[in-house]
Write a protein that holds these residues in place. Structure first.
Motif, mmCIF file in Angstrom:
data_model
loop_
_atom_site.group_PDB
_atom_site.id
_atom_site.type_symbol
_atom_site.label_atom_id
_atom_site.label_comp_id
_atom_site.label_asym_id
_atom_site.label_seq_id
_atom_site.Cartn_x
_atom_site.Cartn_y
_atom_site.Cartn_z
ATOM 1 N N ASN A 1 32.358 29.380 73.561
ATOM 2 C CA ASN A 1 33.055 30.612 73.208
ATOM 3 C C ASN A 1 34.484 30.609 73.726
ATOM 4 O O ASN A 1 35.411 31.062 73.045
ATOM 5 N N LEU A 2 34.688 30.109 74.950
ATOM 6 C CA LEU A 2 36.034 30.060 75.505
ATOM 7 C C LEU A 2 36.934 29.161 74.672
ATOM 8 O O LEU A 2 38.117 29.470 74.452
ATOM 9 N N GLU A 3 36.384 28.046 74.188
ATOM 10 C CA GLU A 3 37.181 27.167 73.336
ATOM 11 C C GLU A 3 37.525 27.864 72.021
ATOM 12 O O GLU A 3 38.648 27.755 71.519
ATOM 13 N N GLY A 4 36.560 28.606 71.445
ATOM 14 C CA GLY A 4 36.841 29.374 70.241
ATOM 15 C C GLY A 4 37.918 30.419 70.484
ATOM 16 O O GLY A 4 38.796 30.639 69.642
ATOM 17 N N ASP A 5 37.870 31.072 71.668
ATOM 18 C CA ASP A 5 38.871 32.077 72.022
ATOM 19 C C ASP A 5 40.273 31.472 72.096
ATOM 20 O O ASP A 5 41.229 32.017 71.536
ATOM 21 N N LEU A 6 40.376 30.366 72.812
ATOM 22 C CA LEU A 6 41.715 29.810 73.026
ATOM 23 C C LEU A 6 42.299 29.250 71.732
ATOM 24 O O LEU A 6 43.519 29.353 71.495
ATOM 25 N N ALA B 1 49.888 24.064 69.143
ATOM 26 C CA ALA B 1 48.837 25.075 68.990
ATOM 27 C C ALA B 1 47.536 24.498 68.436
ATOM 28 O O ALA B 1 46.442 24.826 68.905
ATOM 29 N N SER B 2 47.633 23.644 67.450
ATOM 30 C CA SER B 2 46.431 23.129 66.781
ATOM 31 C C SER B 2 45.759 21.993 67.546
ATOM 32 O O SER B 2 44.696 21.532 67.147
ATOM 33 N N THR B 3 46.362 21.563 68.636
ATOM 34 C CA THR B 3 45.804 20.424 69.378
ATOM 35 C C THR B 3 45.123 20.847 70.678
ATOM 36 O O THR B 3 44.614 20.003 71.408
ATOM 37 N N ILE B 4 45.092 22.135 70.951
ATOM 38 C CA ILE B 4 44.566 22.607 72.241
ATOM 39 C C ILE B 4 43.043 22.730 72.196
ATOM 40 O O ILE B 4 42.479 23.282 71.250
ATOM 41 N N GLY B 5 42.399 22.208 73.224
ATOM 42 C CA GLY B 5 40.953 22.316 73.385
ATOM 43 C C GLY B 5 40.622 22.480 74.847
ATOM 44 O O GLY B 5 41.523 22.594 75.692
ATOM 45 N N ALA C 1 37.907 12.512 70.109
ATOM 46 C CA ALA C 1 36.494 12.294 69.801
ATOM 47 C C ALA C 1 35.633 13.431 70.344
ATOM 48 O O ALA C 1 34.658 13.847 69.723
ATOM 49 N N LEU C 2 36.012 13.967 71.512
ATOM 50 C CA LEU C 2 35.266 15.081 72.097
ATOM 51 C C LEU C 2 35.389 16.329 71.223
ATOM 52 O O LEU C 2 34.434 17.090 71.067
ATOM 53 N N ASP C 3 36.559 16.539 70.637
ATOM 54 C CA ASP C 3 36.762 17.677 69.732
ATOM 55 C C ASP C 3 35.902 17.532 68.472
ATOM 56 O O ASP C 3 35.346 18.509 67.967
ATOM 57 N N VAL C 4 35.814 16.302 67.950
ATOM 58 C CA VAL C 4 34.975 16.054 66.772
ATOM 59 C C VAL C 4 33.511 16.326 67.106
ATOM 60 O O VAL C 4 32.777 16.953 66.324
ATOM 61 N N LEU C 5 33.092 15.861 68.276
ATOM 62 C CA LEU C 5 31.714 16.108 68.711
ATOM 63 C C LEU C 5 31.447 17.611 68.805
ATOM 64 O O LEU C 5 30.392 18.091 68.392
ATOM 65 N N ASN C 6 32.417 18.359 69.335
ATOM 66 C CA ASN C 6 32.255 19.796 69.471
ATOM 67 C C ASN C 6 32.061 20.456 68.108
ATOM 68 O O ASN C 6 31.270 21.395 67.969
ATOM 69 N N GLU C 7 32.767 19.981 67.096
ATOM 70 C CA GLU C 7 32.607 20.516 65.746
ATOM 71 C C GLU C 7 31.179 20.272 65.243
ATOM 72 O O GLU C 7 30.560 21.153 64.638
ATOM 73 N N TRP C 8 30.647 19.089 65.481
ATOM 74 C CA TRP C 8 29.285 18.769 65.062
ATOM 75 C C TRP C 8 28.267 19.650 65.792
ATOM 76 O O TRP C 8 27.273 20.100 65.207
ATOM 77 N N ALA D 1 43.594 22.276 77.723
ATOM 78 C CA ALA D 1 44.122 23.646 77.769
ATOM 79 C C ALA D 1 44.764 23.964 79.115
ATOM 80 O O ALA D 1 45.868 24.522 79.180
ATOM 81 N N GLY D 2 44.090 23.603 80.203
ATOM 82 C CA GLY D 2 44.623 23.888 81.529
ATOM 83 C C GLY D 2 45.942 23.183 81.786
ATOM 84 O O GLY D 2 46.869 23.765 82.368
ATOM 85 N N GLN D 3 46.043 21.930 81.356
ATOM 86 C CA GLN D 3 47.279 21.170 81.577
ATOM 87 C C GLN D 3 48.430 21.750 80.773
ATOM 88 O O GLN D 3 49.567 21.825 81.255
ATOM 89 N N TYR D 4 48.148 22.174 79.534
ATOM 90 C CA TYR D 4 49.194 22.816 78.725
ATOM 91 C C TYR D 4 49.696 24.088 79.411
ATOM 92 O O TYR D 4 50.902 24.366 79.445
ATOM 93 N N LEU D 5 48.777 24.889 79.942
ATOM 94 C CA LEU D 5 49.181 26.098 80.665
ATOM 95 C C LEU D 5 50.012 25.747 81.888
ATOM 96 O O LEU D 5 51.018 26.408 82.190
ATOM 97 N N GLN D 6 49.598 24.706 82.599
ATOM 98 C CA GLN D 6 50.318 24.270 83.795
ATOM 99 C C GLN D 6 51.728 23.825 83.446
ATOM 100 O O GLN D 6 52.700 24.165 84.143
#
Length: 504
Positions: A71-76, A307-311, A395-402, A315-320
């Protein structure tokens, strides 16, 4: 843990050893705290803050599924790509989730049994086994996301010293925390989850204060519906993340942790009233926390190239990189909130897995063995995932979609049995839902199933290639739709429902 638990055999098929959500000695005593035992026969007892406090707990454990790493990933992603424009949808999706969870609680309170148990009683063996497998698959998919989210947080907090696989092992041990706390009673376990929810609230509120999102845009985003073709995928994700199949099973079992008198209609109605209040309060808090996350990333990254590359991973590093250190580096604030979300959701996943397995299969297992089996179902594939995808964010993002697709497929197999059961007088007695609520609930179910159907169609139309793979997907789709029609038709036409002693 009550003393008699030591006398329970590892596995028993005797009628007296049927699996139940909670043994009588584990339940929180509610009945007639400061009232005569016969009060409630003629009506619902008056409101009591003391009783509300004693009933508070199951709704907050249920609400953790609304705050898991998925859910947090969907939110961000919704915030980064759609800005503030989908906040209204987040609010109404939470309302839809509340409706479904209140129906789940209603089923558990009125019947004294949870959804998995009732499915075991009401469906033939082949259908029951299909429903069980689907529920387990949904739980595994959710658990992989939750464990990976927790492992990502551990990797961040250790400055990369602990890789994903090490974080998975650490997170796997949470079942022992769960068992340890269970030994000291339901209220201790609920207090532990309250601390984790508070940790998330403080962490993401801190991020909200650091980034200072626009209050005006936030208010407009909540009040004014807005949707464009560019943000449709994020909109579907917001709705799809709200209803978690395993959470529907979980809530119907959690409400049985309170001891109430099912022979008195007033007592049952009282319990339903208190559970409605505490569930609404819990999901209001979860909505505010999700709101914090969405608006932080809307303020920080909406309209930017990244924006479209954040997961979850970056996410934390981008904020940092954008907001720097400050009093306490925002990277670690994010990681602490993510860790609390991951740890709490994996433990409730273990809880849900025990109820699902015990309910569908009627296995009377020792708690440590049930927890170990439940954790193994998710930890083994998660460890494989961690080893394979540790070095590849894409690859982790693709897995998350599945995994999102896997959970979306399972939603009808929790929703449809729930709606069929709460509509039956033979099951619910006087607490069956009325025609208006029944119509609203079915419209919501159809809406959610169609939204997730769109997600599945969009995903498979892009991913399915080759004659063999396409044939397999079409065959599976045909069987999938046929089983949904079977569940719906059985719910509306069957007259052979077993009476399960509802309150009268």
């Amino acid at each position: 843990m009550p003393p008699e638990d030591n006398q329970v055999p590892l596995l028993s098929d005797e009628e007296s050893d049927k699996d139940v959500a909670y043994e009588s000695g584990e339940k929180v005593h509610i009945v007639g705290i400061d009232e005569p035992d016969d009060e409630g026969l003629l009506g619902t007892p008056p409101f009591s803050w003391k009783k509300l406090w004693l009933f508070t707990g199951p709704g907050f454990l249920m609400s953790i599924a609304f705050l898991d790493p998925g859910n947090l990933e969907g939110d961000l992603q919704a915030g980064a790509i759609a800005g503030y424009s989908l906040l209204w949808l987040l609010m109404w999706a939470t309302v839809i989730g509340l409706l479904v969870q209140l129906l789940s609680a209603r089923l558990g309170v009125a019947t004294g049994r949870h959804l998995a148990e009732l499915c075991r009683e009401e469906y033939p063996t082949w259908a029951r086994m299909v429903l069980w497998v689907m529920a387990e698959l949904a739980l595994i998919g959710a658990d992989i996301q939750e464990v990976i989210g927790s492992a990502i947080a551990i990797k961040i907090l250790s400055n990369g010293a602990l890789p994903l696989w090490a974080g998975v092992i650490i997170t796997a041990c949470d079942c022992f925390i769960f068992l340890f706390l269970e030994n000291y009673g339901v209220r201790k376990l609920e207090a532990f989850f309250a601390v984790l929810i508070a940790t998330m609230a403080v962490s993401f509120a801190w991020m909200f204060g650091e980034t200072k999102p626009s209050g005006t845009e936030l208010l407009l985003g909540v009040l004014i519906p807005k949707l464009s073709s560019r943000t449709i995928k994020q909109a579907v994700g917001v709705v799809g993340c709200i209803i978690m199949p395993h959470n529907v099973f979980l809530h119907s079992a959690l409400v049985q942790s309170r001891e109430i008198d099912h022979t008195k209609t007033g007592r049952v109605q009282e319990a339903l009233n208190y559970y409605s209040i505490e569930s609404a309060a819990a999901l209001l808090i979860s909505f505010i926390i999700n709101l914090f996350v969405t608006t932080v990333f809307a303020k920080a990254f909406y309209g930017t190239e990244v924006a479209s590359t954040i997961g979850l991973v970056n996410a934390g590093q981008y904020l940092q990189d954008k907001y720097g250190g400050g009093l306490f580096p925002i990277l670690y604030i994010w990681a602490i909130g993510l860790l609390a979300a991951g740890q709490s959701s994996t433990i409730t996943g273990t809880y849900a897995g025990q109820f699902i397995m015990g309910g569908f299969l009627n296995l009377k297992l020792k708690k440590w063995l049930r927890a170990l089996i439940t954790r193994s179902f998710a930890i083994v594939p998660t460890m494989i995932v961690a080893l394979v995808f540790d070095t590849s964010e894409a690859a982790l993002d693709v897995l998350n979609e599945w995994l999102n697709v896997l959970q979306s497929i399972q939603i009808p197999f929790a929703l449809i049995p729930l709606l069929c059961l709460v509509s039956k007088e033979q099951i619910m007695g006087t607490f069956k839902i009325g025609s208006v609520l029944k119509t609203i609930a079915w419209l919501v179910a159809v809406l959610v199933i169609l939204i997730n159907g769109y997600l599945l169609f969009d995903f498979f139309s892009n991913e399915v290639t080759g004659v063999m793979f396409t044939s397999i997907v079409f065959a599976f789709t045909g069987a999938y739709i046929a089983f949904i029609f079977y569940l719906v038709s059985r719910g509306f036409t069957s007259s052979a429902w077993r009476r399960l002693s509802p309150a009268k």
